[in-house]
Design a protein around this motif. Sequence first.
Motif, short mmCIF file in Angstrom:
data_model
loop_
_atom_site.label_atom_id
_atom_site.label_comp_id
_atom_site.label_asym_id
_atom_site.label_seq_id
_atom_site.Cartn_x
_atom_site.Cartn_y
_atom_site.Cartn_z
N ARG A 195 0.83 -1.22 0.00
CA ARG A 195 0.00 0.00 0.00
C ARG A 195 0.86 1.26 0.00
NH1 ARG A 195 -5.27 1.12 1.90
NH2 ARG A 195 -5.55 3.23 2.70
N TYR A 196 1.96 1.23 0.78
CA TYR A 196 2.77 2.45 0.92
C TYR A 196 4.10 2.36 0.17
CZ TYR A 196 -0.67 3.53 4.49
OH TYR A 196 -1.85 3.78 5.14
N GLY A 197 4.29 1.27 -0.57
CA GLY A 197 5.55 1.13 -1.32
C GLY A 197 6.77 1.09 -0.40
N ILE A 198 6.65 0.38 0.70
CA ILE A 198 7.75 0.31 1.67
C ILE A 198 8.71 -0.80 1.25
CG2 ILE A 198 8.31 -0.18 4.09
CD1 ILE A 198 5.57 1.03 4.83
N PRO A 199 9.97 -0.46 0.98
CA PRO A 199 10.89 -1.43 0.35
C PRO A 199 11.59 -2.36 1.35
CG PRO A 199 11.97 0.67 0.52
CD PRO A 199 10.61 0.87 1.11
N ILE A 200 10.82 -2.99 2.20
CA ILE A 200 11.41 -3.88 3.21
C ILE A 200 11.74 -5.22 2.57
CG2 ILE A 200 10.71 -5.28 5.21
CD1 ILE A 200 9.38 -2.76 6.30
N LYS A 201 12.85 -5.79 3.00
CA LYS A 201 13.26 -7.11 2.52
C LYS A 201 12.91 -8.14 3.60
CE LYS A 201 15.12 -4.72 -0.77
NZ LYS A 201 16.55 -4.49 -0.91
N ILE A 202 12.45 -9.29 3.17
CA ILE A 202 12.08 -10.34 4.13
C ILE A 202 12.90 -11.58 3.83
CG2 ILE A 202 10.20 -11.83 4.96
CD1 ILE A 202 8.38 -9.41 3.86
N LEU A 203 13.61 -12.05 4.83
CA LEU A 203 14.37 -13.29 4.70
C LEU A 203 13.69 -14.32 5.62
CD1 LEU A 203 18.26 -13.62 4.81
CD2 LEU A 203 16.76 -15.36 5.72
N LEU A 204 13.04 -15.27 5.02
CA LEU A 204 12.27 -16.26 5.78
C LEU A 204 13.06 -17.56 5.88
CD1 LEU A 204 9.55 -17.22 7.06
CD2 LEU A 204 8.97 -18.08 4.78
N LEU A 205 13.41 -17.94 7.10
CA LEU A 205 14.09 -19.22 7.33
C LEU A 205 13.00 -20.25 7.64
CD1 LEU A 205 17.07 -17.90 9.46
CD2 LEU A 205 17.19 -18.81 7.14
N ASP A 206 12.78 -21.13 6.69
CA ASP A 206 11.65 -22.06 6.75
C ASP A 206 12.15 -23.47 7.01
OD1 ASP A 206 9.42 -23.62 6.36
OD2 ASP A 206 9.21 -23.15 4.21
N ASN A 207 11.89 -23.96 8.22
CA ASN A 207 12.23 -25.36 8.50
C ASN A 207 10.96 -26.21 8.65
OD1 ASN A 207 11.27 -24.47 10.93
ND2 ASN A 207 13.21 -24.66 12.04
N SER A 208 9.84 -25.64 8.21
CA SER A 208 8.55 -26.34 8.25
C SER A 208 8.20 -26.83 9.65
CB SER A 208 8.54 -27.53 7.28
OG SER A 208 8.72 -27.07 5.97
N HIS A 209 8.70 -26.13 10.63
CA HIS A 209 8.43 -26.50 12.02
C HIS A 209 8.43 -25.25 12.89
CE1 HIS A 209 9.44 -30.61 10.82
NE2 HIS A 209 8.91 -31.02 11.97
N LEU A 210 7.83 -25.39 14.05
CA LEU A 210 8.10 -24.43 15.13
C LEU A 210 9.43 -24.89 15.72
CD1 LEU A 210 4.52 -24.20 16.64
CD2 LEU A 210 5.71 -22.46 15.32
#
Lengths: 550, 97
Positions: free
Chosen positions: A444-459
Amino acid sequence: MRGADFVVKALEREGVDFVFGYPGGAIMPVYDALVEAKFKHVLVRHEQGAALAADGYARASGKVGVCLATSGPGATNLVTGIANAFMDSVPIVAITGQVPTHYMGTDAFQETDMLGVTMSIVKHSFLPRSPEDLFWMLPEAFRVARSGRPGPVLIDIPKDVQLAMITMPEAPTEQDKADASPDPAALAAAVELLEESEQPIIYAGGGIGMAGALDAFREFVEATRIPVVTTLKGIGSLDGQHELNLGMLGMHGLKAANLAVQESDLLIVIGARLDDRATGKLDTFAPRAKLIHLDIDPAELGKLRRPAVAVRGNLTESLNALRAPIAIRNWRTRCLTRKAETAWDYNAPGEDIYAPRLLRLLTERSGPKTIISCDVGQHQMWVAQHCNFTEPYQHLTSGGLGTMGYGLPAAIGAWLARPDHEVIVVSGDGSIMMNIQELATLNRYGIPIKILLLDNSHLGLVRQWQELFFEERFSEVDLSDNPEFIQVAEAFGIRGMKIEHKHQEEEGLEALLQAKGPFFLHVAIHPETSVWPLVPPGKSNADMMEGAKS
Amino acid sequence: MKVFMQLKLFNREGSLERVLGVVRLRGFQVTEMAAHQPGDSETLDVTLKLNGQRESENLKQQLDKLYDVEHVEMFIMAPVKSAVMSNFSRQPLAAAG
């Protein structure tokens, strides 16, 4: 003007740049007044996002963050964010609409007793019963939030108070009170302890940055040349690369940090509250050490361990008074040698992506103007252990409350506070789902945040504890039915990329850091990668467990 | 441990509730309580007898931090030879014996 118009004027007088919120029935007069506000309103997609964005804004800017919601569910949705700010001493003002005064106490539609609900998680809360109450309560809320030990303040404004007609009052003239000066006798006693000490350690907490005492702290370190450990919130108070910085202590603290504390004969605790995650089993914590405890909050001095000397008051003044060289060459050498001997080895077997190495690469590739906003779990600890920070505001983390879902909304607040910075969310596949709706706010606001998702398919952290402490009886930690995250990001208008193998680490980071707008890097990691070291619950910090890297 | 607290509060919405919330959260039980609004109607004088195992000085500090608390005093209750009377609310600070 209406009471609601005064609310907006009062926020302008406080120099507010952004308000994070979500409209609804009982706050509609304020939203009507917002149309002519000089500051910007940021529409989030869930009120929890508003409170956490206000928190991130406050931490990154050093100013008071503001969030806004309607009564009932809008207000209760703020509660986690308010508690988060309370636990981490972050100055925010939460403004909620309330049903009209004549309906209060009748179980009216969307009526919740927010004064009662939030009583134990705010510095203070105000409930104006007349529009004239707003005149002093609003400026007072800001003053209370930022003064002394900062924290959240709630103002619950009934709708009829918002609608009542008033005459604009003069601007208040009351100034913030300066922090009290430290007691000279306490400082003299502290100097004496420092001079007698042979194995001192500085225990640096989040209060250093929040007190604006970074320069005094760094000069104190350079003058005394005492090795430093930091709490989770104290990270960045001293450059992570500084030779005297032994790293974070505690449950997932570094070996050099925990062992130095355990062997010390004097701990200089600065702006920290001896949290159980940092100390481990309290009666085995630093068993030989006397404490000099410096804090602005008298209730923290002696709360968990009685200090030999308690120094309450202005931290800069206190540290300046304690600044003197002391002769501890052998001890310092011992600490630094162990730091070198226990330095992390980022080589890991196999072809999987090794999260600590990836995060180390991320911090090496990022520029000096980078903010990392974490969620909660294994990735949060890896960031604390393996990323380098030179200022506290660059490391946003939910320390006391451990709020999964913190990272993304806090990053939004942080970027608005410092738009010249690269803001990177490091999240896990459990945490990201807690406030994933805020991807819409980026778009909506064009905020250029980068997201690095570490996904181990678990909590992952719960899974690790179940493996270690619950005989591998895995209970409700499997998240292998996660959505396809790149598709989710794309549905919110955000580009992304998935990497799964070691040889893709550089390519993935390059794509993340070079992207011009928001970007979502989905990183698949092995489910059994654990966080080490780990101090088991109820154990001494000397009893660190270490295990395989994957 | 038995503790006696004397507090002067600004008598604003929720001030007494906040005090009692802190007492509960910090591990103390109220065994006796009296509250009195003096003539000026701006403040509320509260006397509390409390029972708890935790460090009472910590409780005092936590109460002292509250925005509505103007003043707090604490006395540890211990057996004494004769009753000691408070000049604050005419409550005994410590019982005889």
